[in-house]
Write a protein that holds these residues in place. Sequence first.
Motif, mmCIF file in Angstrom:
data_model
loop_
_atom_site.group_PDB
_atom_site.id
_atom_site.type_symbol
_atom_site.label_atom_id
_atom_site.label_comp_id
_atom_site.label_asym_id
_atom_site.label_seq_id
_atom_site.Cartn_x
_atom_site.Cartn_y
_atom_site.Cartn_z
ATOM 1 N N ASP A 112 0.808 -1.226 0.000
ATOM 2 C CA ASP A 112 0.000 0.000 0.000
ATOM 3 C C ASP A 112 0.839 1.274 0.000
ATOM 4 O O ASP A 112 0.289 2.376 0.171
ATOM 5 C CB ASP A 112 -0.988 0.000 1.166
ATOM 6 C CG ASP A 112 -0.319 -0.017 2.538
ATOM 7 O OD1 ASP A 112 0.917 0.113 2.592
ATOM 8 O OD2 ASP A 112 -1.028 -0.173 3.542
ATOM 9 N N HIS B 33 -10.628 1.082 1.293
ATOM 10 C CA HIS B 33 -10.414 -0.192 1.969
ATOM 11 C C HIS B 33 -9.053 -0.760 1.604
ATOM 12 O O HIS B 33 -8.444 -0.362 0.604
ATOM 13 C CB HIS B 33 -11.495 -1.218 1.600
ATOM 14 C CG HIS B 33 -11.431 -1.662 0.159
ATOM 15 N ND1 HIS B 33 -12.222 -1.103 -0.821
ATOM 16 C CD2 HIS B 33 -10.656 -2.589 -0.468
ATOM 17 C CE1 HIS B 33 -11.946 -1.671 -1.988
ATOM 18 N NE2 HIS B 33 -10.996 -2.587 -1.797
ATOM 19 N N GLU B 34 -8.561 -1.658 2.422
ATOM 20 C CA GLU B 34 -7.415 -2.493 2.112
ATOM 21 C C GLU B 34 -7.728 -3.886 2.638
ATOM 22 O O GLU B 34 -7.997 -4.061 3.826
ATOM 23 C CB GLU B 34 -6.125 -1.980 2.744
ATOM 24 C CG GLU B 34 -4.920 -2.853 2.432
ATOM 25 C CD GLU B 34 -3.590 -2.229 2.838
ATOM 26 O OE1 GLU B 34 -2.549 -2.873 2.604
ATOM 27 O OE2 GLU B 34 -3.599 -1.108 3.384
ATOM 28 N N ILE B 35 -7.731 -4.860 1.741
ATOM 29 C CA ILE B 35 -8.104 -6.222 2.102
ATOM 30 C C ILE B 35 -6.966 -7.170 1.737
ATOM 31 O O ILE B 35 -6.492 -7.169 0.604
ATOM 32 C CB ILE B 35 -9.395 -6.664 1.395
ATOM 33 C CG1 ILE B 35 -10.544 -5.712 1.734
ATOM 34 C CG2 ILE B 35 -9.757 -8.096 1.791
ATOM 35 C CD1 ILE B 35 -11.807 -5.958 0.938
ATOM 36 N N THR C 209 -8.656 -13.705 5.835
ATOM 37 C CA THR C 209 -8.897 -12.390 5.244
ATOM 38 C C THR C 209 -8.958 -11.337 6.337
ATOM 39 O O THR C 209 -9.667 -11.503 7.334
ATOM 40 C CB THR C 209 -10.211 -12.364 4.445
ATOM 41 O OG1 THR C 209 -10.135 -13.314 3.382
ATOM 42 C CG2 THR C 209 -10.455 -10.982 3.845
ATOM 43 N N SER C 210 -8.200 -10.248 6.151
ATOM 44 C CA SER C 210 -8.130 -9.191 7.144
ATOM 45 C C SER C 210 -7.613 -7.923 6.466
ATOM 46 O O SER C 210 -7.356 -7.901 5.258
ATOM 47 C CB SER C 210 -7.187 -9.609 8.283
ATOM 48 O OG SER C 210 -6.978 -8.568 9.211
ATOM 49 N N GLU C 211 -7.439 -6.864 7.255
ATOM 50 C CA GLU C 211 -6.792 -5.663 6.749
ATOM 51 C C GLU C 211 -5.280 -5.775 6.846
ATOM 52 O O GLU C 211 -4.559 -4.939 6.304
ATOM 53 C CB GLU C 211 -7.268 -4.437 7.541
ATOM 54 C CG GLU C 211 -8.745 -4.128 7.387
ATOM 55 C CD GLU C 211 -9.157 -2.919 8.202
ATOM 56 O OE1 GLU C 211 -8.404 -2.535 9.119
ATOM 57 O OE2 GLU C 211 -10.236 -2.355 7.919
ATOM 58 N N SER D 28 -4.758 -12.125 8.798
ATOM 59 C CA SER D 28 -4.983 -13.213 7.835
ATOM 60 C C SER D 28 -4.194 -14.452 8.228
ATOM 61 O O SER D 28 -4.707 -15.580 8.159
ATOM 62 C CB SER D 28 -4.593 -12.745 6.433
ATOM 63 O OG SER D 28 -5.395 -11.643 6.028
ATOM 64 N N ALA E 127 0.174 -2.931 7.170
ATOM 65 C CA ALA E 127 -0.449 -4.185 6.758
ATOM 66 C C ALA E 127 0.567 -5.284 6.533
ATOM 67 O O ALA E 127 0.277 -6.470 6.705
ATOM 68 C CB ALA E 127 -1.264 -3.963 5.478
#
Length: 231
Positions: free
Chosen positions: A42, A123-125, A140-142, A147, A179
């Motif tokens: 990111d 968002h950031e996934i 699955t998380s930010e 995760s 992240a």
Amino acid sequence: MKETYKGIYKDNSGTREIEIENNFKTLVTEIDGVVFSGSEFDDLSVDDKSKYTAQQLTRFTFLKTPIYQTDELQETLCNCSFVIVVPQTIIDKSNNNQFWSDLKIEISLGDKRSEEPGSGIEHEIVTLSLTIAGKTYTGTSEFFEGSFDQIRDQVKDKYQLKNCYGCMYGDYSVYGQGAFGAMLCFRNQKSAYSSVTNKEEYMALTPSGNVQEIYCCDEYETRKTGAGYRG
């Protein structure tokens, strides 16, 4: 040390096959002739936009973020997604045998919330998938941490992740983390870290530096339940 991963980049202009180089400090990738680099997915940015034409840059969406204690802005890639495959070492708990398994990493970066610098993205996934013996474990998380936590909870009776996330001496800052790639390494003071019983004792330690969750060095030790700050 450097590794290269094949992957897919996708944005509103379409899909491109890419390669991501990782020296375990910086990620570098080229998309349609434009080179991006950053410490995590990111914060990928173009080092010098003057090297490229406006036409080359028009497909990309950039988030502008003020750089702390300066008048400058950092422009990072957003409104896109990445899918890459990274080999990871897995330990079979039943016999301590080690084997490789491909970790599928999917990163979705939302559009910027507004044109205002520092507005952030929608968002950031982070989705991580690990297939072992025909069964797929997904989290699955930010954050990579969240995760990986979900995958750990699914495989904990059978397998151990042999990477910095699964290491006895990998932990996170009490002030939060990014992240990816913001994990702290305490291999420089193994005994003190292993003896931590509360937040204050943990904060008194000085880590050797930051490591990526997917990295692993020759001082790896299997993490014990309840160790350090993250448990």
